[in-house]
Write a protein that holds these residues in place. Structure first.
Motif, mmCIF file in Angstrom:
data_model
loop_
_atom_site.group_PDB
_atom_site.id
_atom_site.type_symbol
_atom_site.label_atom_id
_atom_site.label_comp_id
_atom_site.label_asym_id
_atom_site.label_seq_id
_atom_site.Cartn_x
_atom_site.Cartn_y
_atom_site.Cartn_z
ATOM 1 N N PHE A 42 39.712 41.593 34.749
ATOM 2 C CA PHE A 42 40.905 41.669 35.586
ATOM 3 C C PHE A 42 40.786 42.812 36.582
ATOM 4 O O PHE A 42 40.504 43.951 36.201
ATOM 5 C CB PHE A 42 42.157 41.903 34.732
ATOM 6 C CG PHE A 42 42.491 40.775 33.807
ATOM 7 C CD1 PHE A 42 42.077 40.795 32.484
ATOM 8 C CD2 PHE A 42 43.222 39.699 34.265
ATOM 9 C CE1 PHE A 42 42.380 39.748 31.624
ATOM 10 C CE2 PHE A 42 43.548 38.648 33.413
ATOM 11 C CZ PHE A 42 43.117 38.680 32.097
ATOM 12 N N PHE A 53 48.085 43.087 38.397
ATOM 13 C CA PHE A 53 46.800 42.521 38.031
ATOM 14 C C PHE A 53 46.544 41.202 38.745
ATOM 15 O O PHE A 53 47.482 40.479 39.108
ATOM 16 C CB PHE A 53 46.753 42.267 36.520
ATOM 17 C CG PHE A 53 46.650 43.512 35.688
ATOM 18 C CD1 PHE A 53 47.763 44.292 35.437
ATOM 19 C CD2 PHE A 53 45.420 43.906 35.155
ATOM 20 C CE1 PHE A 53 47.666 45.443 34.673
ATOM 21 C CE2 PHE A 53 45.320 45.052 34.388
ATOM 22 C CZ PHE A 53 46.433 45.826 34.147
ATOM 23 N N GLY A 54 45.273 40.889 38.893
ATOM 24 C CA GLY A 54 44.880 39.577 39.359
ATOM 25 C C GLY A 54 44.925 38.566 38.224
ATOM 26 O O GLY A 54 45.229 38.899 37.078
ATOM 27 N N ALA A 55 44.601 37.320 38.573
ATOM 28 C CA ALA A 55 44.685 36.234 37.585
ATOM 29 C C ALA A 55 43.525 36.251 36.606
ATOM 30 O O ALA A 55 43.544 35.532 35.600
ATOM 31 C CB ALA A 55 44.768 34.902 38.296
ATOM 32 N N GLY A 56 42.515 37.047 36.889
ATOM 33 C CA GLY A 56 41.397 37.167 35.957
ATOM 34 C C GLY A 56 40.243 36.237 36.283
ATOM 35 O O GLY A 56 40.420 35.168 36.885
#
Lengths: 112, 114
Positions: free
Chosen positions: A90, A102-105
């Motif tokens: 992430f 955070f990003g979506a991963g």
């Protein structure tokens, strides 16, 4: 709206191959940037962070990331991937001293 | 070692119930956060707080509220639980300035709303 974009949902690499995970952010000013890793069934662990200064930062487990202001990117790299690196990664950004998004991963699979 | 404790590991509630998720940290951290983690969506910020009685909306505050009456405790409240709130909820805390230390996460609460 998501302020952190990780374009790759899933990446598969062979053990020993190099790795680059992409991260783009959308804040105008220079944000604080982070990469976290989450192994299956585990909590999140900080890999590295960037606040200012040298745009190439070194982290734990042999990871590094490069901040490129012109591309609004903070990509994570590792020269040689190990099977134990299989996890979800992430990217995160804080645009002031208080919040953290955070990003979506990106899920990493490592082939033997 | 910093400890962030979430009161429940697993929780099953019925639609329409009021749900309280509690989070306590033991290191006098100023900042506390509530996220929900869903596959393919990553961690989405619900609310955060940078001081007692201070709260800020994150990206998905609808259907949630928070309370921070004491520095060590940050509660997430689902006013009327719905099935789309079934998720893993993560609490985290952070010492100011944030570039000096990482986020410390609790173990998470897996909430199922039926």
């Amino acid at each position: 709206a998501q302020s952190v974009t990780q374009p790759d949902i899933h990446i598969t690499v062979s053990e020993g191959a190099s790795l680059e995970l992409r991260c783009n952010y959308s804040y105008g000013a220079t944000p604080y940037l982070f990469w976290y890793v989450q192994s299956p069934g585990q909590g999140l662990q900080l890999l590295l962070k960037y606040f200012s200064g040298d745009t190439l930062v070194q982290g734990i487990k042999g990871f590094e990331a490069e901040f490129k202001r012109s591309q609004s990117s903070f990509n994570l790299r590792k020269p040689s991937v190990h099977w134990s690196d299989a996890a979800e990664y992430f990217c995160a950004v804080a645009h002031n001293n208080n919040d953290m998004r955070f990003g979506a991963g990106t899920r990493l699979t490592v082939k033997p | 070692d910093v400890k962030v404790t979430q009161s429940s590991r697993y929780l099953v509630k019925r639609t329409g119930e009021k749900v309280f998720l509690e989070c306590v940290q033991d290191m006098d951290h100023e900042n506390m956060f509530w996220y929900r983690q869903d596959p393919g969506l990553g961690l989405r910020l619900i609310y955060f707080s940078y001081d007692v009685k201070m709260k800020e909306k994150g990206d998905i505050p609808e259907g949630y509220s928070v309370s921070r009456e004491k520095k060590e405790r940050f509660s997430l409240i689902l006013e009327s639980a719905s099935t789309n709130q079934t998720s893993m909820y993560l609490c985290a805390s952070l010492r100011q300035p944030l570039y000096n230390s990482p986020l410390h996460f609790g173990n998470g609460t897996r909430l199922t709303v039926t």
